[in-house]
Scaffold this active site. Sequence first.
Site, PDB file in Angstrom:
ATOM      1  N   CYS A   3     -32.870  43.319   5.508  1.00  0.00           N
ATOM      2  CA  CYS A   3     -33.429  44.586   5.977  1.00  0.00           C
ATOM      3  C   CYS A   3     -32.752  44.987   7.289  1.00  0.00           C
ATOM      4  O   CYS A   3     -33.222  45.872   7.998  1.00  0.00           O
ATOM      5  CB  CYS A   3     -34.942  44.494   6.139  1.00  0.00           C
ATOM      6  SG  CYS A   3     -35.445  43.209   7.273  1.00  0.00           S
ATOM      7  N   CYS A  25     -45.896  60.972  15.809  1.00  0.00           N
ATOM      8  CA  CYS A  25     -46.044  59.688  15.119  1.00  0.00           C
ATOM      9  C   CYS A  25     -44.792  58.836  15.301  1.00  0.00           C
ATOM     10  O   CYS A  25     -44.883  57.668  15.676  1.00  0.00           O
ATOM     11  CB  CYS A  25     -46.340  59.937  13.648  1.00  0.00           C
ATOM     12  SG  CYS A  25     -45.974  58.571  12.549  1.00  0.00           S
ATOM     13  N   ASP A  36     -32.993  35.900   2.038  1.00  0.00           N
ATOM     14  CA  ASP A  36     -33.612  37.170   2.428  1.00  0.00           C
ATOM     15  C   ASP A  36     -34.293  36.972   3.787  1.00  0.00           C
ATOM     16  O   ASP A  36     -35.518  36.982   3.889  1.00  0.00           O
ATOM     17  CB  ASP A  36     -34.637  37.559   1.337  1.00  0.00           C
ATOM     18  CG  ASP A  36     -35.256  38.912   1.581  1.00  0.00           C
ATOM     19  OD1 ASP A  36     -34.832  39.621   2.511  1.00  0.00           O
ATOM     20  OD2 ASP A  36     -36.193  39.277   0.848  1.00  0.00           O
ATOM     21  N   TYR A  82     -36.143  31.816   2.486  1.00  0.00           N
ATOM     22  CA  TYR A  82     -36.988  32.845   3.109  1.00  0.00           C
ATOM     23  C   TYR A  82     -37.754  33.552   1.979  1.00  0.00           C
ATOM     24  O   TYR A  82     -37.730  34.774   1.863  1.00  0.00           O
ATOM     25  CB  TYR A  82     -36.159  33.865   3.894  1.00  0.00           C
ATOM     26  CG  TYR A  82     -35.153  33.271   4.860  1.00  0.00           C
ATOM     27  CD1 TYR A  82     -35.527  32.993   6.179  1.00  0.00           C
ATOM     28  CD2 TYR A  82     -33.854  32.989   4.469  1.00  0.00           C
ATOM     29  CE1 TYR A  82     -34.616  32.464   7.075  1.00  0.00           C
ATOM     30  CE2 TYR A  82     -32.936  32.454   5.358  1.00  0.00           C
ATOM     31  CZ  TYR A  82     -33.311  32.192   6.663  1.00  0.00           C
ATOM     32  OH  TYR A  82     -32.403  31.677   7.547  1.00  0.00           O
ATOM     33  N   GLU A 105     -39.868  28.506   2.709  1.00  0.00           N
ATOM     34  CA  GLU A 105     -40.492  29.561   3.511  1.00  0.00           C
ATOM     35  C   GLU A 105     -41.250  28.904   4.661  1.00  0.00           C
ATOM     36  O   GLU A 105     -41.844  27.847   4.506  1.00  0.00           O
ATOM     37  CB  GLU A 105     -41.431  30.363   2.581  1.00  0.00           C
ATOM     38  CG  GLU A 105     -42.530  31.176   3.235  1.00  0.00           C
ATOM     39  CD  GLU A 105     -42.013  32.322   4.100  1.00  0.00           C
ATOM     40  OE1 GLU A 105     -41.107  33.043   3.652  1.00  0.00           O
ATOM     41  OE2 GLU A 105     -42.530  32.477   5.225  1.00  0.00           O
ATOM     42  N   CYS A 108     -50.159  61.702   4.837  1.00  0.00           N
ATOM     43  CA  CYS A 108     -48.829  61.269   5.253  1.00  0.00           C
ATOM     44  C   CYS A 108     -47.906  61.403   4.054  1.00  0.00           C
ATOM     45  O   CYS A 108     -48.280  61.104   2.930  1.00  0.00           O
ATOM     46  CB  CYS A 108     -48.916  59.824   5.734  1.00  0.00           C
ATOM     47  SG  CYS A 108     -47.306  59.053   5.922  1.00  0.00           S
TER      48      CYS A 108
HETATM   49  N1  SAH Z   1     -38.039  37.234  -0.078  1.00  0.00           N
HETATM   50  C1  SAH Z   1     -39.392  37.665   0.213  1.00  0.00           C
HETATM   51  C2  SAH Z   1     -39.744  37.708   1.704  1.00  0.00           C
HETATM   52  C3  SAH Z   1     -38.727  38.300   2.622  1.00  0.00           C
HETATM   53  S1  SAH Z   1     -39.306  38.583   4.273  1.00  0.00           S
HETATM   54  C4  SAH Z   1     -39.681  39.007  -0.450  1.00  0.00           C
HETATM   55  O1  SAH Z   1     -38.787  39.697  -0.896  1.00  0.00           O
HETATM   56  O2  SAH Z   1     -40.864  39.346  -0.557  1.00  0.00           O
HETATM   57  C5  SAH Z   1     -38.632  37.223   5.161  1.00  0.00           C
HETATM   58  C6  SAH Z   1     -39.452  35.947   5.056  1.00  0.00           C
HETATM   59  O3  SAH Z   1     -38.816  34.954   5.852  1.00  0.00           O
HETATM   60  C7  SAH Z   1     -40.885  36.049   5.577  1.00  0.00           C
HETATM   61  O4  SAH Z   1     -41.770  35.651   4.554  1.00  0.00           O
HETATM   62  C8  SAH Z   1     -40.908  35.068   6.773  1.00  0.00           C
HETATM   63  O5  SAH Z   1     -42.147  34.383   6.893  1.00  0.00           O
HETATM   64  C9  SAH Z   1     -39.805  34.101   6.416  1.00  0.00           C
HETATM   65  N2  SAH Z   1     -39.166  33.380   7.530  1.00  0.00           N
HETATM   66  C10 SAH Z   1     -38.922  33.817   8.802  1.00  0.00           C
HETATM   67  N3  SAH Z   1     -38.238  32.900   9.494  1.00  0.00           N
HETATM   68  C11 SAH Z   1     -38.036  31.842   8.669  1.00  0.00           C
HETATM   69  C12 SAH Z   1     -37.387  30.575   8.822  1.00  0.00           C
HETATM   70  N4  SAH Z   1     -36.815  30.235   9.967  1.00  0.00           N
HETATM   71  N5  SAH Z   1     -37.366  29.759   7.760  1.00  0.00           N
HETATM   72  C13 SAH Z   1     -37.944  30.108   6.582  1.00  0.00           C
HETATM   73  N6  SAH Z   1     -38.578  31.288   6.381  1.00  0.00           N
HETATM   74  C14 SAH Z   1     -38.635  32.144   7.413  1.00  0.00           C
END
Ligand code: SAH
Length: 391
Positions: free
Chosen positions: A340, A14, A313, A244, A265, A91
């Site tokens: 992440c 996997c 984020d 984000y 976003e 899993c």
């Molecule tokens: N903070 C949220 C999502 C984090 S994931 C949580 O904790 O659930 C990162 C996010 O960034 C995703 O939703 C993705 O669509 C967004 N993203 C990616 N590139 C971006 C950009 N250039 N401008 C704004 N958002 C973006």
Amino acid sequence: MQTKFPVCPIAKKCGGCQYQGIPYPQQLMKKEKEVRALFKGICTTHEIAGMEEPYHYRNKVHAVFDRDRKGNPISGVYKMGTHQVVPVEQCLIEDEKADEIIGTIRGMLKSFKIKTYDEDTGYGLLRHVLVKRGFATNEIMVILVTASPVFPSKNNFIKALRKIHPEITTVVQNINNRGTSAVLGKKEHVLYGKGYIEDVLMGCRFRISASSFYQINPIQTEVLYGKAISLAGLAGRETVIDAYCGIGTIGLIAAKKAGQVIGVELNPDAVRDAIGNARRNEAKNIRFFTADAGEFMVEMAKEGQKADVVFMDPPRSGSDEAFLSSVVQLAPKRIVYISCNPTTQARDVKYLTKHGYCAEGVWPVDMFPMTDEIEAVCLLSSRKPDTKVNR
Ligand code: SAH
């Protein structure tokens, strides 16, 4: 914490759990060490927050369907780097109920004469099954990904499935007739229930649809968000940016303790969910914008706007200089950077420390036990104008 750890028989094939077989305390040490190395010379790395029970944490489970040589339906994961399906019965990191439901569906296919999809010939119907469960609400969504919209005897199929699993609250058919490796297609039909589930995080209720992003380990998400919110030190009147923001989770939790929140976003579907979530939680002090976070911040900076706290984020690739330089212009007192990917996070934090910010520390949180994925939150605060020291 368990001292004996179970071993997965298909771990090698996997490839999803790179740290399989390594005792959990050691996994945590490895991750903490990696973050420490990346943030060396930038700030202190604090102890990683691990899980009490690092198994079955995934609230979203995906199974790809195929058949074996005898023609029997199988379901599981793609073998690393291939399109060959490795059968999975159970899993160690996935939700157990979700695995049970996937097993039931596999067992029903023959009697319902539903063929699994063959990627080479394009023949057959069922491609994937996704199960999402709200750990706090116990709502369960089953997504049946089919190659064509025609789903013979679907009502009886749903009836039979729900008879075995009355805990399923909604079933969605998603149609994916493309040859790409994307799991979900654009079209969907709700076959049963309301077409989405809800979950609760830190007292806020969130709507999760078939395609929207939602953190996959809700137990550790509360640890992560809890840390992020406490680092922000909100007192009730601040202007906060949630950059984000996805479906608005962090911003909505912060809104309870802030004056006003602005979420930004790129994905319009996620923004639609975020606006619905604001309504659902009766949050009146939050607004969401669909935009590139970098461009949005540049505009805000041009207009001379200010912010007190910025949560950010970004995806794995990290942020960009347009965003970071605009953040500096908006001059928030604190920046809470969730990531992440600590490699790009360390790079971006370094930039900010060269432009008037002081990195106060980084706190890793183990969101993905058994894998090598690392999540971390870093706090930066603005240096007072009279203390221009280069750290
Ligand atoms: N903070 C949220 C999502 C984090 S994931 C949580 O904790 O659930 C990162 C996010 O960034 C995703 O939703 C993705 O669509 C967004 N993203 C990616 N590139 C971006 C950009 N250039 N401008 C704004 N958002 C973006």
